[in-house]
Scaffold this motif. Structure first.
Motif, PDB file in Angstrom:
ATOM      1  N   VAL A  85     -65.503  11.986  15.942  1.00 11.23           N
ATOM      2  CA  VAL A  85     -65.570  11.562  14.681  1.00 11.23           C
ATOM      3  C   VAL A  85     -63.906  12.268  13.611  1.00 11.23           C
ATOM      4  O   VAL A  85     -63.120  11.455  13.743  1.00 11.23           O
ATOM      5  CB  VAL A  85     -67.283  12.014  14.126  1.00 11.23           C
ATOM      6  N   ILE A  86     -63.815  13.686  13.885  1.00 12.77           N
ATOM      7  CA  ILE A  86     -62.683  13.280  13.713  1.00 12.77           C
ATOM      8  C   ILE A  86     -61.422  13.159  14.091  1.00 12.77           C
ATOM      9  O   ILE A  86     -60.483  13.020  13.740  1.00 12.77           O
ATOM     10  CB  ILE A  86     -62.660  15.356  13.182  1.00 12.77           C
ATOM     11  N   PHE A  87     -61.720  13.173  15.621  1.00 11.33           N
ATOM     12  CA  PHE A  87     -60.588  12.715  15.916  1.00 11.33           C
ATOM     13  C   PHE A  87     -60.157  11.215  15.469  1.00 11.33           C
ATOM     14  O   PHE A  87     -58.767  10.778  15.547  1.00 11.33           O
ATOM     15  CB  PHE A  87     -60.220  12.954  17.665  1.00 11.33           C
ATOM     16  N   GLY A  88     -61.770  10.603  15.995  1.00 12.09           N
ATOM     17  CA  GLY A  88     -60.510   8.751  15.319  1.00 12.09           C
ATOM     18  C   GLY A  88     -60.469   9.372  13.397  1.00 12.09           C
ATOM     19  O   GLY A  88     -59.524   8.536  13.858  1.00 12.09           O
ATOM     20  N   THR A  89     -60.831  10.480  13.084  1.00 15.42           N
ATOM     21  CA  THR A  89     -60.468   9.664  12.122  1.00 15.42           C
ATOM     22  C   THR A  89     -58.845  10.292  11.628  1.00 15.42           C
ATOM     23  O   THR A  89     -58.339   9.588  10.370  1.00 15.42           O
ATOM     24  CB  THR A  89     -61.257  10.812  11.319  1.00 15.42           C
ATOM     25  N   MET A  90     -58.300  10.685  12.450  1.00 14.48           N
ATOM     26  CA  MET A  90     -57.290  11.627  12.870  1.00 14.48           C
ATOM     27  C   MET A  90     -56.125  10.646  13.271  1.00 14.48           C
ATOM     28  O   MET A  90     -55.245  10.146  13.006  1.00 14.48           O
ATOM     29  CB  MET A  90     -56.565  13.613  13.532  1.00 14.48           C
ATOM     30  N   VAL A  91     -56.450   9.468  14.282  1.00 14.83           N
ATOM     31  CA  VAL A  91     -55.809   8.293  14.769  1.00 14.83           C
ATOM     32  C   VAL A  91     -55.714   7.910  13.720  1.00 14.83           C
ATOM     33  O   VAL A  91     -54.618   7.096  13.579  1.00 14.83           O
ATOM     34  CB  VAL A  91     -56.439   8.377  15.993  1.00 14.83           C
ATOM     35  N   VAL A  92     -56.865   7.365  13.091  1.00 16.32           N
ATOM     36  CA  VAL A  92     -56.475   6.191  12.224  1.00 16.32           C
ATOM     37  C   VAL A  92     -55.823   6.782  10.878  1.00 16.32           C
ATOM     38  O   VAL A  92     -54.967   5.734  10.506  1.00 16.32           O
ATOM     39  CB  VAL A  92     -58.253   6.252  10.863  1.00 16.32           C
ATOM     40  N   ALA A  93     -56.013   8.278  10.449  1.00 12.88           N
ATOM     41  CA  ALA A  93     -54.894   8.520   9.730  1.00 12.88           C
ATOM     42  C   ALA A  93     -53.147   8.297  10.003  1.00 12.88           C
ATOM     43  O   ALA A  93     -52.799   7.942   9.152  1.00 12.88           O
ATOM     44  CB  ALA A  93     -55.303   9.865   9.371  1.00 12.88           C
ATOM     45  N   TRP A  94     -52.976   8.601  11.430  1.00 15.25           N
ATOM     46  CA  TRP A  94     -51.745   8.490  12.044  1.00 15.25           C
ATOM     47  C   TRP A  94     -50.858   7.175  11.750  1.00 15.25           C
ATOM     48  O   TRP A  94     -50.282   6.610  11.307  1.00 15.25           O
ATOM     49  CB  TRP A  94     -51.055   9.592  13.798  1.00 15.25           C
ATOM     50  N   LEU A  95     -52.432   6.763  12.027  1.00 16.11           N
ATOM     51  CA  LEU A  95     -51.590   4.700  12.341  1.00 16.11           C
ATOM     52  C   LEU A  95     -51.635   4.238  11.080  1.00 16.11           C
ATOM     53  O   LEU A  95     -50.961   3.276  10.818  1.00 16.11           O
ATOM     54  CB  LEU A  95     -53.168   3.743  12.758  1.00 16.11           C
ATOM     55  N   LEU A  96     -51.989   4.870   9.745  1.00 17.85           N
ATOM     56  CA  LEU A  96     -52.161   4.272   8.178  1.00 17.85           C
ATOM     57  C   LEU A  96     -51.145   4.758   8.003  1.00 17.85           C
ATOM     58  O   LEU A  96     -49.935   4.409   7.058  1.00 17.85           O
ATOM     59  CB  LEU A  96     -53.372   4.254   7.445  1.00 17.85           C
ATOM     60  N   VAL A  97     -51.069   6.732   8.364  1.00 15.43           N
ATOM     61  CA  VAL A  97     -49.511   6.836   6.985  1.00 15.43           C
ATOM     62  C   VAL A  97     -49.011   7.209   7.770  1.00 15.43           C
ATOM     63  O   VAL A  97     -47.526   7.582   7.135  1.00 15.43           O
ATOM     64  CB  VAL A  97     -50.528   8.093   6.501  1.00 15.43           C
ATOM     65  N   ASP A  98     -49.197   8.372   9.353  1.00 16.76           N
ATOM     66  CA  ASP A  98     -47.917   9.044   9.329  1.00 16.76           C
ATOM     67  C   ASP A  98     -46.772   8.389  11.022  1.00 16.76           C
ATOM     68  O   ASP A  98     -46.458   8.817  11.317  1.00 16.76           O
ATOM     69  CB  ASP A  98     -48.025  10.628   9.858  1.00 16.76           C
ATOM     70  N   MET A 117     -51.781  16.595  13.621  1.00 16.92           N
ATOM     71  CA  MET A 117     -52.395  16.972  15.676  1.00 16.92           C
ATOM     72  C   MET A 117     -53.049  18.840  15.459  1.00 16.92           C
ATOM     73  O   MET A 117     -53.467  18.900  16.572  1.00 16.92           O
ATOM     74  CB  MET A 117     -50.597  17.444  16.169  1.00 16.92           C
ATOM     75  N   PHE A 118     -52.338  18.977  14.234  1.00 16.13           N
ATOM     76  CA  PHE A 118     -53.785  20.651  14.907  1.00 16.13           C
ATOM     77  C   PHE A 118     -55.174  20.037  14.584  1.00 16.13           C
ATOM     78  O   PHE A 118     -55.675  20.429  15.511  1.00 16.13           O
ATOM     79  CB  PHE A 118     -53.002  22.091  13.536  1.00 16.13           C
ATOM     80  N   TYR A 119     -55.098  19.251  13.906  1.00 12.57           N
ATOM     81  CA  TYR A 119     -56.506  18.344  13.606  1.00 12.57           C
ATOM     82  C   TYR A 119     -56.758  17.622  15.086  1.00 12.57           C
ATOM     83  O   TYR A 119     -58.540  18.156  15.483  1.00 12.57           O
ATOM     84  CB  TYR A 119     -57.273  18.101  12.290  1.00 12.57           C
ATOM     85  N   VAL A 120     -56.218  16.826  15.530  1.00 12.90           N
ATOM     86  CA  VAL A 120     -56.656  16.198  16.500  1.00 12.90           C
ATOM     87  C   VAL A 120     -56.756  17.366  17.382  1.00 12.90           C
ATOM     88  O   VAL A 120     -57.924  16.459  18.370  1.00 12.90           O
ATOM     89  CB  VAL A 120     -55.480  15.352  17.296  1.00 12.90           C
ATOM     90  N   MET A 121     -55.884  18.223  17.710  1.00  6.66           N
ATOM     91  CA  MET A 121     -56.359  19.031  18.947  1.00  6.66           C
ATOM     92  C   MET A 121     -57.596  19.842  18.705  1.00  6.66           C
ATOM     93  O   MET A 121     -57.972  20.102  19.784  1.00  6.66           O
ATOM     94  CB  MET A 121     -54.756  19.782  19.580  1.00  6.66           C
ATOM     95  N   MET A 122     -57.543  20.479  18.029  1.00  5.41           N
ATOM     96  CA  MET A 122     -58.821  20.982  17.686  1.00  5.41           C
ATOM     97  C   MET A 122     -59.983  20.454  17.647  1.00  5.41           C
ATOM     98  O   MET A 122     -61.328  20.904  18.585  1.00  5.41           O
ATOM     99  CB  MET A 122     -58.854  21.503  16.055  1.00  5.41           C
ATOM    100  N   SER A 123     -60.063  19.030  17.384  1.00  2.00           N
ATOM    101  CA  SER A 123     -60.907  18.323  17.990  1.00  2.00           C
ATOM    102  C   SER A 123     -61.119  18.196  19.208  1.00  2.00           C
ATOM    103  O   SER A 123     -62.948  18.139  19.837  1.00  2.00           O
ATOM    104  CB  SER A 123     -60.790  16.916  17.245  1.00  2.00           C
ATOM    105  N   LEU A 124     -60.346  18.432  19.839  1.00  2.00           N
ATOM    106  CA  LEU A 124     -60.542  17.954  21.449  1.00  2.00           C
ATOM    107  C   LEU A 124     -61.007  19.637  22.456  1.00  2.00           C
ATOM    108  O   LEU A 124     -61.400  19.653  22.866  1.00  2.00           O
ATOM    109  CB  LEU A 124     -59.516  17.521  22.031  1.00  2.00           C
ATOM    110  N   VAL A 125     -60.321  20.739  21.390  1.00  2.00           N
ATOM    111  CA  VAL A 125     -61.227  21.280  21.814  1.00  2.00           C
ATOM    112  C   VAL A 125     -62.470  21.450  22.177  1.00  2.00           C
ATOM    113  O   VAL A 125     -63.825  21.753  22.354  1.00  2.00           O
ATOM    114  CB  VAL A 125     -60.661  23.158  21.380  1.00  2.00           C
ATOM    115  N   ILE A 126     -62.661  21.534  20.748  1.00  2.00           N
ATOM    116  CA  ILE A 126     -64.298  21.605  20.236  1.00  2.00           C
ATOM    117  C   ILE A 126     -65.334  20.542  21.179  1.00  2.00           C
ATOM    118  O   ILE A 126     -67.020  21.052  21.958  1.00  2.00           O
ATOM    119  CB  ILE A 126     -64.722  21.259  18.854  1.00  2.00           C
TER     120      ILE A 126
END
Length: 142
Positions: A85-98, A117-126
């Motif tokens: 869920v967090i990975f998806g949230t960060m992808v959407v944030a990237w697409l909308l804003v960054d 990207m820290f949140y993306v990578m942490m979500s993948l590690v978890i």
């Protein structure tokens, strides 16, 4: 001598469950983003979604991705689904804003999307490591 010191250090510092706990607690910093949205609302996100042809009510999903999922990860509950869920949230944030900042640096020389990207990578590690032993629930719910 150096080898024996390194081996001793490796032996003393080999605590993967503690590392998973620290990672989960670090992911909890995402709550600051979620609390900001509780205070300011998700109207701005809704407007960006509408501009991309997505219904405005989808913006309320940010509460799941930035409040509910981080809390569950801190507790060690359903960590892998929450990481997705967090990975998806960060992808959407990237697409909308960054998205335009993907290959840019900020005024201090850091990667412009570094925190995202820290949140993306942490979500993948978890996702790939799970909660670890220090969790409030049994193994089957981690």
């Amino acid at each position: 001598m150096v080898t024996s010191l390194l081996n001793a250090l490796n032996k003393k510092c080999n605590h993967p469950d503690l590392a998973k706990l620290l990672l989960r607690l670090s992911m909890g910093m995402l709550l600051f983003h979620g609390f900001h949205k509780v205070m300011a609302g998700v109207g701005g996100i809704g407007a960006m979604l509408v501009a991309h042809g997505v219904p405005e009510y989808v913006a309320y999903g940010v509460y799941v991705g930035e409040i509910v999922a981080p809390i569950l990860i801190i507790l060690g509950v359903l960590c892998r689904p929450c990481a997705i869920v967090i990975f998806g949230t960060m992808v959407v944030a990237w697409l909308l804003v960054d998205k335009g900042s993907t290959f840019a640096v900020d005024q201090y020389g850091a990667w412009a999307i570094e925190s995202l990207m820290f949140y993306v990578m942490m979500s993948l590690v978890i996702l790939f490591n799970g909660a670890g032993r220090f969790s409030i629930v049994s193994e089957k719910w981690r």
